[in-house]
Motif scaffolding. Sequence first.
Motif, PDB file in Angstrom:
ATOM      1  N   LEU A  44       0.523  -1.079   0.201  1.00 48.11           N
ATOM      2  CA  LEU A  44      -0.443  -0.403   0.126  1.00 48.11           C
ATOM      3  C   LEU A  44       0.984   1.210  -0.027  1.00 48.11           C
ATOM      4  O   LEU A  44       1.698   1.640   0.570  1.00 48.11           O
ATOM      5  CB  LEU A  44      -1.101   0.195   1.469  1.00 48.11           C
ATOM      6  N   HIS A  45       0.086   2.360  -0.853  1.00 52.58           N
ATOM      7  CA  HIS A  45       0.736   3.405  -0.928  1.00 52.58           C
ATOM      8  C   HIS A  45       0.167   4.149   0.291  1.00 52.58           C
ATOM      9  O   HIS A  45      -0.937   4.295  -0.632  1.00 52.58           O
ATOM     10  CB  HIS A  45       1.528   4.361  -1.969  1.00 52.58           C
ATOM     11  N   PRO A  46       1.058   5.516   0.998  1.00 49.57           N
ATOM     12  CA  PRO A  46      -0.262   6.514   1.091  1.00 49.57           C
ATOM     13  C   PRO A  46      -0.625   7.074   0.283  1.00 49.57           C
ATOM     14  O   PRO A  46      -0.761   8.094  -1.498  1.00 49.57           O
ATOM     15  CB  PRO A  46       1.269   7.636   2.435  1.00 49.57           C
ATOM     16  N   CYS A  47      -2.147   8.174   0.445  1.00 50.04           N
ATOM     17  CA  CYS A  47      -2.786   8.630  -0.429  1.00 50.04           C
ATOM     18  C   CYS A  47      -1.621  10.127  -0.677  1.00 50.04           C
ATOM     19  O   CYS A  47      -0.784  10.706   0.820  1.00 50.04           O
ATOM     20  CB  CYS A  47      -3.923   9.739  -0.117  1.00 50.04           C
ATOM     21  N   LEU A  48      -1.953  10.407  -1.498  1.00 49.32           N
ATOM     22  CA  LEU A  48      -1.064  11.564  -1.639  1.00 49.32           C
ATOM     23  C   LEU A  48      -1.253  13.259  -1.905  1.00 49.32           C
ATOM     24  O   LEU A  48      -1.349  14.471  -1.966  1.00 49.32           O
ATOM     25  CB  LEU A  48       0.363  12.049  -2.731  1.00 49.32           C
ATOM     26  N   ALA A  49      -3.012  13.370  -2.201  1.00 54.34           N
ATOM     27  CA  ALA A  49      -3.732  14.459  -1.869  1.00 54.34           C
ATOM     28  C   ALA A  49      -4.027  15.043  -3.398  1.00 54.34           C
ATOM     29  O   ALA A  49      -3.924  16.205  -3.590  1.00 54.34           O
ATOM     30  CB  ALA A  49      -4.405  14.556  -0.884  1.00 54.34           C
ATOM     31  N   CYS A  50      -3.216  13.934  -4.629  1.00 53.50           N
ATOM     32  CA  CYS A  50      -2.913  14.440  -5.458  1.00 53.50           C
ATOM     33  C   CYS A  50      -4.393  14.933  -6.629  1.00 53.50           C
ATOM     34  O   CYS A  50      -4.263  15.343  -7.814  1.00 53.50           O
ATOM     35  CB  CYS A  50      -2.048  13.500  -6.587  1.00 53.50           C
ATOM     36  N   GLU A  51      -5.273  14.309  -6.631  1.00 56.16           N
ATOM     37  CA  GLU A  51      -6.413  14.124  -6.913  1.00 56.16           C
ATOM     38  C   GLU A  51      -7.043  13.916  -8.399  1.00 56.16           C
ATOM     39  O   GLU A  51      -8.249  13.965  -8.255  1.00 56.16           O
ATOM     40  CB  GLU A  51      -7.323  16.278  -6.549  1.00 56.16           C
ATOM     41  N   LYS A  52      -5.952  12.968  -8.904  1.00 53.82           N
ATOM     42  CA  LYS A  52      -6.458  12.507  -9.944  1.00 53.82           C
ATOM     43  C   LYS A  52      -7.575  11.307  -9.757  1.00 53.82           C
ATOM     44  O   LYS A  52      -8.173  11.408 -10.868  1.00 53.82           O
ATOM     45  CB  LYS A  52      -5.298  11.889 -10.102  1.00 53.82           C
ATOM     46  N   CYS A  53      -7.716  10.967  -8.237  1.00 58.56           N
ATOM     47  CA  CYS A  53      -8.784   9.629  -8.024  1.00 58.56           C
ATOM     48  C   CYS A  53     -10.318  10.936  -9.055  1.00 58.56           C
ATOM     49  O   CYS A  53     -11.244  10.115  -8.612  1.00 58.56           O
ATOM     50  CB  CYS A  53      -9.224   9.405  -6.755  1.00 58.56           C
ATOM     51  N   HIS A  54     -10.411  12.467  -8.812  1.00 60.00           N
ATOM     52  CA  HIS A  54     -11.408  12.821  -8.337  1.00 60.00           C
ATOM     53  C   HIS A  54     -11.220  13.734 -10.021  1.00 60.00           C
ATOM     54  O   HIS A  54     -12.274  14.298 -10.513  1.00 60.00           O
ATOM     55  CB  HIS A  54     -11.278  14.189  -7.396  1.00 60.00           C
ATOM     56  N   THR A  55     -10.395  13.979 -10.586  1.00 64.78           N
ATOM     57  CA  THR A  55     -10.172  14.758 -11.725  1.00 64.78           C
ATOM     58  C   THR A  55     -10.230  14.386 -13.102  1.00 64.78           C
ATOM     59  O   THR A  55      -9.686  14.806 -13.931  1.00 64.78           O
ATOM     60  CB  THR A  55      -9.075  15.549 -11.734  1.00 64.78           C
ATOM     61  N   THR A  56      -9.946  12.785 -12.990  1.00 66.86           N
ATOM     62  CA  THR A  56      -9.892  11.642 -14.315  1.00 66.86           C
ATOM     63  C   THR A  56     -10.601  10.608 -14.329  1.00 66.86           C
ATOM     64  O   THR A  56     -11.574  10.609 -12.281  1.00 66.86           O
ATOM     65  CB  THR A  56      -7.809  11.246 -14.215  1.00 66.86           C
ATOM     66  N   ASP A  57     -10.647   9.652 -15.201  1.00 64.17           N
ATOM     67  CA  ASP A  57     -11.546   8.216 -14.707  1.00 64.17           C
ATOM     68  C   ASP A  57     -10.816   7.536 -14.589  1.00 64.17           C
ATOM     69  O   ASP A  57     -10.702   5.821 -14.694  1.00 64.17           O
ATOM     70  CB  ASP A  57     -12.424   8.660 -16.131  1.00 64.17           C
ATOM     71  N   THR A  58      -9.380   7.535 -13.797  1.00 62.01           N
ATOM     72  CA  THR A  58      -8.163   6.621 -14.162  1.00 62.01           C
ATOM     73  C   THR A  58      -8.096   5.898 -12.712  1.00 62.01           C
ATOM     74  O   THR A  58      -7.157   5.412 -12.627  1.00 62.01           O
ATOM     75  CB  THR A  58      -6.880   6.747 -14.452  1.00 62.01           C
ATOM     76  N   GLY A  59      -9.033   6.685 -11.465  1.00 60.36           N
ATOM     77  CA  GLY A  59      -8.244   5.947 -10.772  1.00 60.36           C
ATOM     78  C   GLY A  59      -7.297   6.537  -9.384  1.00 60.36           C
ATOM     79  O   GLY A  59      -7.203   7.587 -10.122  1.00 60.36           O
ATOM     80  N   CYS A  60      -7.648   5.569  -8.567  1.00 60.38           N
ATOM     81  CA  CYS A  60      -5.919   6.489  -7.951  1.00 60.38           C
ATOM     82  C   CYS A  60      -4.932   6.582  -9.111  1.00 60.38           C
ATOM     83  O   CYS A  60      -4.491   5.321  -9.364  1.00 60.38           O
ATOM     84  CB  CYS A  60      -6.176   5.515  -6.356  1.00 60.38           C
ATOM     85  N   VAL A  61      -3.735   7.198  -8.181  1.00 57.59           N
ATOM     86  CA  VAL A  61      -3.065   7.330  -9.183  1.00 57.59           C
ATOM     87  C   VAL A  61      -1.735   6.059  -8.642  1.00 57.59           C
ATOM     88  O   VAL A  61      -1.086   5.638  -9.259  1.00 57.59           O
ATOM     89  CB  VAL A  61      -1.771   8.419  -8.764  1.00 57.59           C
ATOM     90  N   HIS A  62      -2.110   5.211  -7.135  1.00 55.81           N
ATOM     91  CA  HIS A  62      -1.220   4.249  -6.894  1.00 55.81           C
ATOM     92  C   HIS A  62      -1.870   3.088  -7.312  1.00 55.81           C
ATOM     93  O   HIS A  62      -3.610   2.925  -7.512  1.00 55.81           O
ATOM     94  CB  HIS A  62      -1.021   4.271  -5.485  1.00 55.81           C
ATOM     95  N   LYS A  63      -1.224   1.600  -7.936  1.00 57.88           N
ATOM     96  CA  LYS A  63      -1.852   0.750  -8.395  1.00 57.88           C
ATOM     97  C   LYS A  63      -1.240  -0.398  -7.354  1.00 57.88           C
ATOM     98  O   LYS A  63      -0.054  -0.649  -7.942  1.00 57.88           O
ATOM     99  CB  LYS A  63      -1.620   0.429 -10.022  1.00 57.88           C
ATOM    100  N   ASP A  64      -2.188  -0.541  -6.756  1.00 54.58           N
ATOM    101  CA  ASP A  64      -1.163  -1.451  -6.057  1.00 54.58           C
ATOM    102  C   ASP A  64      -2.261  -2.563  -4.916  1.00 54.58           C
ATOM    103  O   ASP A  64      -2.855  -2.467  -5.759  1.00 54.58           O
ATOM    104  CB  ASP A  64      -0.360  -0.527  -4.703  1.00 54.58           C
ATOM    105  N   ASP A  65      -2.262  -2.709  -3.796  1.00 51.12           N
ATOM    106  CA  ASP A  65      -3.397  -3.659  -3.419  1.00 51.12           C
ATOM    107  C   ASP A  65      -4.401  -3.359  -2.730  1.00 51.12           C
ATOM    108  O   ASP A  65      -4.936  -3.760  -1.980  1.00 51.12           O
ATOM    109  CB  ASP A  65      -2.949  -4.568  -2.211  1.00 51.12           C
ATOM    110  N   MET A  66      -4.980  -2.243  -2.633  1.00 53.38           N
ATOM    111  CA  MET A  66      -5.846  -1.474  -2.104  1.00 53.38           C
ATOM    112  C   MET A  66      -7.022  -1.804  -4.024  1.00 53.38           C
ATOM    113  O   MET A  66      -8.110  -1.980  -3.506  1.00 53.38           O
ATOM    114  CB  MET A  66      -5.885   0.222  -2.631  1.00 53.38           C
ATOM    115  N   GLU A  67      -6.680  -2.007  -4.384  1.00 51.98           N
ATOM    116  CA  GLU A  67      -7.027  -3.186  -6.021  1.00 51.98           C
ATOM    117  C   GLU A  67      -7.867  -4.087  -5.874  1.00 51.98           C
ATOM    118  O   GLU A  67      -8.577  -4.389  -6.479  1.00 51.98           O
ATOM    119  CB  GLU A  67      -6.156  -3.104  -7.532  1.00 51.98           C
TER     120      GLU A  67
END
Length: 177
Positions: A44-67
């Motif tokens: 798992l990686h920490p949330c970066l508050a980069c907002e990619k999850c809210h401003t794109t349709d690609t989800g979280c920028v991290h592709k890790d075990d949260m998937e």
Amino acid sequence: MKIVVITGSPHRHGTSAFLADQFIRGAQEAGHEVFRFDAAFQNLHPCLACEKCHTTDTGCVHKDDMELLNPHLLAADLVAFVTPVYYYDWNAQLKLAIDRFYANSAALRTPKKTALLLTMGDETMESAAGAIQSFQGMTNYLGWQRVGVISALACGSLEDMEKTDYPEQAYQLGKSL
């Protein structure tokens, strides 16, 4: 009922793992489907508050075990959090996973039930207050119904835990859902 149990302890056979096992045993005996996610053993990686999850349709920028967790988390009827208290709050491994809820914040604001199971070596509720307050704030925000909190005081070791009724409480909580 679909239940997700998220644990935080880095000890596979410690007090929190044992409490989680008892909760799961009760829930499964009651006929519920349980998915367990041991955050301390995931990538798992920490949330970066980069907002990619809210401003794109690609989800979280991290592709890790949260998937692995996210589909179960979104489909769950109940989410149980199980963690040791190391320093007046739930531990960092659990918090890392919870911070990543941010990517699904709107989708998680649906009716769910929730429970919190804490273990600690301390003998006073003061040590658990931070975790309980965080749990209450988060579940208020998400609109989730709290169905139980177990604070296993004076359980710094598995031997201490086994001398208490906390394992039975966890089992009964799981069975009562």
